[in-house]
Design a protein around this motif. Sequence first.
Motif, PDB file in Angstrom:
ATOM      1  N   ASN A 172       0.960  -1.288  -0.017  1.00 35.23           N
ATOM      2  CA  ASN A 172       0.003   0.005  -0.021  1.00 35.23           C
ATOM      3  C   ASN A 172       0.777   1.459   0.010  1.00 35.23           C
ATOM      4  O   ASN A 172       0.410   2.205  -0.602  1.00 35.23           O
ATOM      5  CB  ASN A 172      -0.984  -0.113   1.177  1.00 35.23           C
ATOM      6  N   THR A 173       1.936   1.256   0.750  1.00 35.94           N
ATOM      7  CA  THR A 173       2.771   2.316   0.826  1.00 35.94           C
ATOM      8  C   THR A 173       3.668   2.338  -0.425  1.00 35.94           C
ATOM      9  O   THR A 173       3.756   3.624  -0.994  1.00 35.94           O
ATOM     10  CB  THR A 173       3.794   2.099   2.101  1.00 35.94           C
ATOM     11  N   ALA A 189       1.144   4.141  -2.881  1.00 36.28           N
ATOM     12  CA  ALA A 189       1.301   5.483  -2.525  1.00 36.28           C
ATOM     13  C   ALA A 189       2.287   6.334  -2.938  1.00 36.28           C
ATOM     14  O   ALA A 189       2.618   7.489  -2.617  1.00 36.28           O
ATOM     15  CB  ALA A 189       0.580   5.653  -1.367  1.00 36.28           C
TER      16      ALA A 189
END
Lengths: 144, 255
Positions: free
Chosen positions: B129-130, B133
Motif C-alpha cells: 500500500n505504501t 502511494a
Amino acid sequence: MIHAVWVINKAGGLVFNRSYSDVLPPLPLNAVLILAGTLHGIHAITGRLDPTTNSKSRSGPSSGQGMEAFEAEGWGGRVWLSGTGTKFIVLHSIPHSGLDELLRRIYEIYADAVMKNPFHTPEMPINSSLFETRLQTLIAGVNT
Amino acid sequence: MDGSYYPSNPLPQSSTSTNRFSLTAPSSSPSTSTSTSKPTTTAGRIASATGLYTSSSPALAPAPTGILDRPLNKGKGAEVGMSAFAFLLAEVVSYSQSRVDSVTDLERRLSSLGYEAGLRILSLILLRNTQQAGGKDPKREHRLIPILQFVHTQVYKYCFGKPADGLERSVEGEDEYMLTMNQPPLTQHISIPKDMSQLSCEAFTAGIVEGVLDGLDVPARVTAHTVGTDQYPQRTVILIKLDQKVMDREEVLGK
C-alpha cells in the motif's frame, strides 16, 4: 436417462455406487461388489486381447485398451479408465448422447471433491458428501 | 485381479504420507535459507516445502531465485493456482491430523499455521500500500472499526481475491464481531466426516485473521464456525472475540 454411477479403484474394488433412477433393480451391496469386480476382470481381459496395439511395443499387460462400452436391450454401460487406474462407469438407457462428456465431468468432480479432500484415503470407499451432492446435481441436470 | 493389469504409475496426489512436509532437514536447494534458519517452526517447514518446489530443478534454472529474493511489489504471476493450494492445504490438514488427538487440537494447529501467515500478510499488504502511494503518507489503522474493515476488504481480497461477504457485530456482546464468507475458497473441496462434525478447516483462515489483528495490536480470540444455509452449505463465520484491553482502549480513545 442415467441409471447409476460406479467408481472402481485400481484393485477392482467398488469405492462408490449410486443409483439415480428407480427402474434399476435394487441389489444387495455384496452383489454389486461382485458385479464390479467381474467388470474389472473383463476390462482387464479385453485389454489383453486388444489386437490394435503392436505387441512388440507392449511393456506390460496393461497397454491395450479395454472394453469401453457394453450394450443390452434398451440399456448399456460406458466404461472410462482414468490415467491413474480408476474406472468410472455409467449405466444408461439407449440411445444416450454426451456420455463421454458426462464421464469427463464426473472425473472432474472426483478430482475436486475426492482427491482434494484430506479426509479421503486413496483406494478406499468414497465418503464425501460434497462428491455426492455435486454428482447428484450433475446427473439431475442430465436426466431431465 | 491383482492390480498388475494396470499401469503402475503412481497417483500424483496420492498417499497420506507426510514426507512432503518433513523437510526440516536442510533441503538441497541453496536458496531456501529461511527454512534452515528456522527449522523448528511449522511455518518454517512449509516455507521450505514451497521453496523446494520453486527450486527443484537447479540444473535447469542457472540462477535460482528463492521466494525471498523476488521483489515485494506486486508483479505478474504472484497468484497461486487454486488446485495447487487445495492439495497443499489437504496435505497440511492430514499431516496435522496425524499428530493430534482431538478436533480442538487440530483446529488449534491449523490456526497457528494461519497465524504465521497472517503476520506476514499484514506486513506485505502495508508495504505494498505504501509503495503504491509512492512512499508518501504511509498508513496504519489504529481504531477498531477501520481495522476490521481493513481485514474484511484488503486482507480477504489479498488472500481470496474478493472481500468477505459480511462483517457484523454480534448481538451477544460488544466485543464480538463476525466475518462471513459464503463460499470459502480454501476449503471448498473439503467435506468433513460425520464423526468430526465440529471441525471447520477454516480455522486456518481464522488464524490468518488473528495474525493480522495481533500485528495491528488488537489481540483477539478468533474461531471459525461452519454455519451452512440452504443456498450456501459451506458458509463460514469467523468469530472475533476481542480482548478486554482493546475495548478499554477504544473507550479511552472515544469517538
